[in-house]
Design a protein around this motif. Sequence first.
Motif, mmCIF file in Angstrom:
data_model
loop_
_atom_site.group_PDB
_atom_site.id
_atom_site.type_symbol
_atom_site.label_atom_id
_atom_site.label_comp_id
_atom_site.label_asym_id
_atom_site.label_seq_id
_atom_site.Cartn_x
_atom_site.Cartn_y
_atom_site.Cartn_z
ATOM 1 N N THR A 245 0.834 -1.204 0.000
ATOM 2 C CA THR A 245 0.000 0.000 0.000
ATOM 3 C C THR A 245 0.864 1.248 0.000
ATOM 4 O O THR A 245 0.563 2.231 -0.686
ATOM 5 N N VAL A 246 1.945 1.227 0.763
ATOM 6 C CA VAL A 246 2.885 2.354 0.761
ATOM 7 C C VAL A 246 3.407 2.594 -0.652
ATOM 8 O O VAL A 246 3.474 3.732 -1.123
ATOM 9 N N SER A 247 3.756 1.510 -1.347
ATOM 10 C CA SER A 247 4.263 1.641 -2.716
ATOM 11 C C SER A 247 3.195 2.208 -3.638
ATOM 12 O O SER A 247 3.488 3.060 -4.496
ATOM 13 N N ARG A 248 1.931 1.761 -3.473
ATOM 14 C CA ARG A 248 0.855 2.280 -4.330
ATOM 15 C C ARG A 248 0.614 3.763 -4.080
ATOM 16 O O ARG A 248 0.366 4.530 -5.011
ATOM 17 N N ILE A 249 0.717 4.186 -2.822
ATOM 18 C CA ILE A 249 0.552 5.607 -2.491
ATOM 19 C C ILE A 249 1.651 6.429 -3.159
ATOM 20 O O ILE A 249 1.391 7.479 -3.750
ATOM 21 N N GLU A 250 2.868 5.937 -3.086
ATOM 22 C CA GLU A 250 3.998 6.674 -3.673
ATOM 23 C C GLU A 250 3.917 6.724 -5.198
ATOM 24 O O GLU A 250 4.421 7.669 -5.812
ATOM 25 N N ARG A 251 3.286 5.729 -5.798
ATOM 26 C CA ARG A 251 3.114 5.736 -7.256
ATOM 27 C C ARG A 251 1.864 6.507 -7.688
ATOM 28 O O ARG A 251 1.597 6.646 -8.879
ATOM 29 N N GLY A 252 1.093 6.991 -6.729
ATOM 30 C CA GLY A 252 -0.123 7.730 -7.059
ATOM 31 C C GLY A 252 -1.292 6.848 -7.421
ATOM 32 O O GLY A 252 -2.266 7.312 -8.010
ATOM 33 N N GLU A 253 -1.255 5.570 -7.040
ATOM 34 C CA GLU A 253 -2.326 4.635 -7.378
ATOM 35 C C GLU A 253 -3.335 4.470 -6.254
ATOM 36 O O GLU A 253 -4.368 3.831 -6.429
ATOM 37 N N SER A 254 -3.025 5.012 -5.080
ATOM 38 C CA SER A 254 -3.921 4.908 -3.932
ATOM 39 C C SER A 254 -3.817 6.203 -3.134
ATOM 40 O O SER A 254 -2.762 6.848 -3.119
ATOM 41 N N VAL A 255 -4.906 6.574 -2.480
ATOM 42 C CA VAL A 255 -4.945 7.825 -1.719
ATOM 43 C C VAL A 255 -4.945 7.504 -0.225
ATOM 44 O O VAL A 255 -5.831 6.800 0.258
ATOM 45 N N PRO A 256 -3.973 8.019 0.530
ATOM 46 C CA PRO A 256 -3.944 7.757 1.965
ATOM 47 C C PRO A 256 -4.981 8.592 2.704
ATOM 48 O O PRO A 256 -5.366 9.676 2.251
ATOM 49 N N SER A 257 -5.458 8.095 3.848
ATOM 50 C CA SER A 257 -6.352 8.880 4.681
ATOM 51 C C SER A 257 -5.551 9.970 5.392
ATOM 52 O O SER A 257 -4.314 9.930 5.443
ATOM 53 N N LEU A 258 -6.243 10.947 5.958
ATOM 54 C CA LEU A 258 -5.548 12.014 6.680
ATOM 55 C C LEU A 258 -4.809 11.446 7.898
ATOM 56 O O LEU A 258 -3.716 11.909 8.236
ATOM 57 N N ARG A 259 -5.398 10.443 8.555
ATOM 58 C CA ARG A 259 -4.723 9.825 9.692
ATOM 59 C C ARG A 259 -3.401 9.192 9.270
ATOM 60 O O ARG A 259 -2.379 9.331 9.960
ATOM 61 N N GLU A 260 -3.412 8.526 8.119
ATOM 62 C CA GLU A 260 -2.189 7.899 7.617
ATOM 63 C C GLU A 260 -1.153 8.940 7.201
ATOM 64 O O GLU A 260 0.051 8.762 7.417
ATOM 65 N N LEU A 261 -1.624 10.048 6.620
ATOM 66 C CA LEU A 261 -0.697 11.118 6.240
ATOM 67 C C LEU A 261 -0.031 11.744 7.461
ATOM 68 O O LEU A 261 1.157 12.078 7.439
ATOM 69 N N ILE A 262 -0.809 11.940 8.521
ATOM 70 C CA ILE A 262 -0.248 12.515 9.754
ATOM 71 C C ILE A 262 0.833 11.600 10.312
ATOM 72 O O ILE A 262 1.916 12.049 10.714
ATOM 73 N N ALA A 263 0.565 10.301 10.324
ATOM 74 C CA ALA A 263 1.564 9.341 10.821
ATOM 75 C C ALA A 263 2.800 9.358 9.933
ATOM 76 O O ALA A 263 3.938 9.285 10.432
ATOM 77 N N TRP A 264 2.609 9.473 8.629
ATOM 78 C CA TRP A 264 3.720 9.526 7.668
ATOM 79 C C TRP A 264 4.572 10.772 7.939
ATOM 80 O O TRP A 264 5.802 10.708 7.982
ATOM 81 N N ALA A 265 3.896 11.909 8.135
ATOM 82 C CA ALA A 265 4.612 13.165 8.404
ATOM 83 C C ALA A 265 5.355 13.095 9.726
ATOM 84 O O ALA A 265 6.476 13.621 9.863
ATOM 85 N N ASP A 266 4.758 12.451 10.723
ATOM 86 C CA ASP A 266 5.390 12.347 12.038
ATOM 87 C C ASP A 266 6.694 11.565 11.964
ATOM 88 O O ASP A 266 7.729 11.995 12.491
#
Length: 263
Positions: free
Chosen positions: A22-43
């Motif tokens: 899923t991380v790979s799909r997000i980075e390729r623009g094939e999946s959209v992360p939730s805001l909760r997941e984005l916050i954890a990614w930024a942290d």
Amino acid sequence: MRTLAGLSGRQIAQATGLSQPTVSRIERGESVPSLRELIAWADVAEIGEDRRALLLGLGEAAVNEVTTLRTRLSNGLAAVQEEVREAEAAARTLRNFQPGIIPGLLQTAEYARRILTFAGDPAEVGAAVARRLARQEVLHDPGRSFEFLLTESALRYRPGPHRLRAAQLDHLAAVVTLETITFGVIPADAEMHAITRGGFILYEDRIDDLPPFAVVETPHAYMHAHDPADVEQYRHQLAAFRESAVYGDEAIKIVHRIAHPRS
């Protein structure tokens, strides 16, 4: 962000609770992360406040993408039908609640022509009708599942003479007998358990395990909701509408009664 922080995809997955694919799909623009997941990614990436604010702003726009009708029609009515066909092809399960009109997958050619004439350039309607009817082939795919839940008002909507509506409802009554389709009607006098704000479509069980999303159409725009919490809200809404609906022979009787009131 991940690369600049010196992190691996596995580390991001562990920090966000996502799987590594899923991380790979997000980075390729094939999946959209939730805001909760984005916050954890930024942290875990320890990014600065300015970049964090930009990221979350982009994320919020992505999970609730709004496309104006004017933009959507810029490539023509037929192109819109092709876009919808691609979304339908990627979902094994499609759930459609419509309080206003018969959904495109269940429309006759003449009903579709009238509806599409309201939507765009009359010169483009012929090609768009052909594309819309071609989309209906997916209803016969045994690997797909469709749920259509309509209000009685949607059945009574008349974009042309009475004979047009009668032909449309006769067609609908025949098509919804397909094994791939679950069909329900909310009678006009049914007790309701949710507010009917507008129609929406849920695209679920998607090919390649991409996350589900919901589409809502307004007079001026289309909104795609990808955030899991928002998608779940539409599922709850649909469940509430089901409580007011009738199915099977009872639903078909309502269709026939509206199509042929004197019979």
